[in-house]
Design an enzyme around this catalytic site. Structure first.
Site, mmCIF file in Angstrom:
data_model
loop_
_atom_site.group_PDB
_atom_site.id
_atom_site.type_symbol
_atom_site.label_atom_id
_atom_site.label_comp_id
_atom_site.label_asym_id
_atom_site.label_seq_id
_atom_site.Cartn_x
_atom_site.Cartn_y
_atom_site.Cartn_z
ATOM 1 N N GLN A 177 75.656 158.217 0.913
ATOM 2 C CA GLN A 177 75.109 157.081 0.167
ATOM 3 C C GLN A 177 73.592 157.037 0.340
ATOM 4 O OE1 GLN A 177 76.895 153.260 1.037
ATOM 5 N NE2 GLN A 177 75.407 152.202 -0.240
ATOM 6 N N PHE A 178 72.875 157.655 -0.588
ATOM 7 C CA PHE A 178 71.432 157.764 -0.462
ATOM 8 C C PHE A 178 70.724 156.417 -0.516
ATOM 9 C CE2 PHE A 178 71.427 157.407 -5.008
ATOM 10 C CZ PHE A 178 70.145 157.014 -5.367
ATOM 11 N N THR A 179 71.345 155.398 -1.091
ATOM 12 C CA THR A 179 70.682 154.098 -1.185
ATOM 13 C C THR A 179 70.451 153.468 0.186
ATOM 14 O OG1 THR A 179 72.770 152.912 -1.526
ATOM 15 C CG2 THR A 179 71.566 153.627 -3.509
#
Length: 145
Positions: A77-79
């Site tokens: 989850q890059f966020t």
């Protein structure tokens, strides 16, 4: 590297017709940053494998994931590494580029599996729906810069 660690009764991730799910265990939301290396992921995998976040007979957090026979669901989850300190739109300058992140995420998953813990994953760079039954609730954030 930033990881949200959630103790779960169950968790599921779905993308289109594909899904992956676990029963009792840990849901990991994993954000990889520029500068993260296999050493970074190894440190995190070792930390997670040894975390005593499951209750013993007295309810005290004193048991690790392997001791309870739990599973891990790891979702990239890059966020998680997004910066929302300025303006109204998140900035992702510190996020690792997708190809490099995908490779390092796979290294991280292999490092978790080396601890003899069953690990399932989400779907890299796909829109996903994540469902979980947070057990406790118990949630921790692991930051490794």
């Amino acid at each position: 590297m930033r990881i949200v660690i959630q103790r779960v009764a169950s968790a599921k991730v779905a993308s289109g017709n594909n899904s992956s799910s676990i029963g009792h265990g840990i849901l990991l939301l994993v954000g990889l940053e520029k500068g993260d290396t296999p050493d970074t992921t190894a440190w995190c995998a070792n930390k997670i494998a040894g975390l005593r976040i499951f209750g013993d007979e007295g309810g005290k957090m004193n048991i690790s994931i392997s001791e309870v026979g739990g599973e891990i669901l790891a979702v990239s989850q890059f966020t998680l590494v997004g910066d929302i300190s300025k303006g109204r739109r998140p900035g992702f300058d510190s996020a690792m580029l997708p190809d490099e992140a995908n490779s390092l995420f796979e290294v991280f998953v292999s490092q978790l599996k080396a601890h003899q813990i069953p690990v399932k994953t989400g779907f890299f760079q796909k829109h996903m729906l994540v469902e979980l039954a947070n057990d406790g609730p118990v949630t921790f954030v692991l930051d490794r810069k």
